[in-house]
Design a protein around this motif. Structure first.
Motif, mmCIF file in Angstrom:
data_model
loop_
_atom_site.group_PDB
_atom_site.id
_atom_site.type_symbol
_atom_site.label_atom_id
_atom_site.label_comp_id
_atom_site.label_asym_id
_atom_site.label_seq_id
_atom_site.Cartn_x
_atom_site.Cartn_y
_atom_site.Cartn_z
ATOM 1 N N SER A 101 33.328 104.245 17.803
ATOM 2 C CA SER A 101 31.903 104.349 17.466
ATOM 3 C C SER A 101 31.175 103.036 17.741
ATOM 4 O O SER A 101 30.096 103.015 18.341
ATOM 5 C CB SER A 101 31.740 104.737 15.994
ATOM 6 O OG SER A 101 32.308 105.998 15.731
ATOM 7 N N THR A 109 36.154 109.785 10.335
ATOM 8 C CA THR A 109 34.898 110.539 10.255
ATOM 9 C C THR A 109 34.826 111.420 9.010
ATOM 10 O O THR A 109 33.725 111.768 8.571
ATOM 11 C CB THR A 109 34.641 111.369 11.529
ATOM 12 O OG1 THR A 109 35.774 112.199 11.825
ATOM 13 C CG2 THR A 109 34.346 110.447 12.705
ATOM 14 N N GLY A 130 28.838 111.041 13.815
ATOM 15 C CA GLY A 130 30.156 111.198 13.216
ATOM 16 C C GLY A 130 30.406 112.648 12.850
ATOM 17 O O GLY A 130 29.610 113.251 12.118
ATOM 18 N N VAL A 175 31.772 111.631 17.787
ATOM 19 C CA VAL A 175 33.095 111.039 17.620
ATOM 20 C C VAL A 175 33.802 111.765 16.477
ATOM 21 O O VAL A 175 33.224 111.961 15.397
ATOM 22 C CB VAL A 175 33.001 109.529 17.327
ATOM 23 C CG1 VAL A 175 34.373 108.941 16.993
ATOM 24 C CG2 VAL A 175 32.393 108.803 18.525
ATOM 25 N N VAL A 190 25.377 107.781 18.596
ATOM 26 C CA VAL A 190 26.672 108.276 18.150
ATOM 27 C C VAL A 190 26.508 109.086 16.867
ATOM 28 O O VAL A 190 25.790 108.674 15.949
ATOM 29 C CB VAL A 190 27.644 107.104 17.911
ATOM 30 C CG1 VAL A 190 29.014 107.606 17.457
ATOM 31 C CG2 VAL A 190 27.785 106.255 19.182
#
Length: 258
Positions: free
Chosen positions: A114, A38, A126, A31, A124
């Protein structure tokens, strides 16, 4: 489904709807929300914090922070002296004065995406411009040839619809550039993923200048947050890889927060 890019090992799309389309079957989902979720996440994990992505900035966020004995990141405009916000610069400043073990980080874009992906069982990661190379190396090793999905969070227009944010396209493209081994996108890359790589390579020589000239960058600079744009555009300076497990982003070698 054709919109899920299921014929490709490496996929790219935008926002929560795009995430739900391309994530099924992917070993990992990256993501990207450069300005600023992020980036703030990467900075916090660099400082050793665990980060809870929270979809809403309301009273429930404060309750979650209290329940987990965590620091709550407030809105940029609401932050007072010494307070942590979605501004990455405030996280750096706060960490220089005190240790932050846990951080609740609300965001309607990257954080919400997320959290939504995690609820489906997806792993997930970042990704920001700061850690794109390190994240790509870690994902390539962990995926071991399995599909990878990349989601650019984007921003929101006043009516709530998705506003594609070019800095997120570049952040996704940087990650995909390194995932490809810095060469030409592999045969397994979808056309959408290949386009993100091309967009990143077009500006890679001057990311600070390019990010500062985006609509999101100009908005932050006009609001007095030039430092956030500079932190976000510092490509490749971080080896932190935030991975979302058991509700919290942490560096992969750390145990999950309770």
């Amino acid at each position: 489904m054709v919109f899920g890019q299921g014929d490709y090992e490496v996929r790219f799309d935008w926002g929560p709807v795009g995430a739900s389309a391309i994530a099924p079957g992917a070993a990992l989902v990256a993501v990207v929300d450069v300005l600023s979720f992020t980036t703030a996440l990467t900075v916090a994990v660099e400082q050793g914090a665990a980060v809870l992505p929270y979809p809403w900035r309301d009273d429930s966020a404060a309750e979650a922070a209290a329940r987990h004995q965590a620091v709550l990141a407030v809105g940029r405009s609401a932050a007072g002296p010494g307070q942590v916000s979605l501004s990455p610069a405030t996280i750096v400043e706060a960490a220089s004065r005190r240790r932050i073990d846990r951080l609740v980080l609300p965001s309607p874009n990257g954080s919400a995406i997320s959290a939504g992906l995690a609820a489906t069982g997806a792993t997930v990661v970042g990704v920001s411009l700061r850690n794109a190379g390190a994240a790509a190396a870690w994902v390539r090793e962990q995926a071991a040839g399995q599909p990878v999905a990349v989601v650019a969070a984007g921003e929101r227009w006043p009516d709530g619809s998705l506003r594609p944010a070019v800095e997120d396209l570049w952040g996704a493209g940087a990650f995909l550039h390194f995932l490809s081994g810095s060469g030409e996108p592999a045969a397994g890359f979808s056309p959408e993923a290949g386009a993100a790589v091309a967009a990143y390579r077009a500006v890679a020589g001057d990311l600070p200048g390019a990010v500062a000239e985006t609509a999101s960058g100009r908005e932050l600079i006009a609001g007095g947050f030039r430092a956030d744009v500079e932190v976000a555009a510092a490509a490749g300076v971080s080896t932190a890889v935030p991975v979302l497990r058991e509700g919290w982003f942490r560096a992969p070698h750390r145990s999950a927060a309770s």
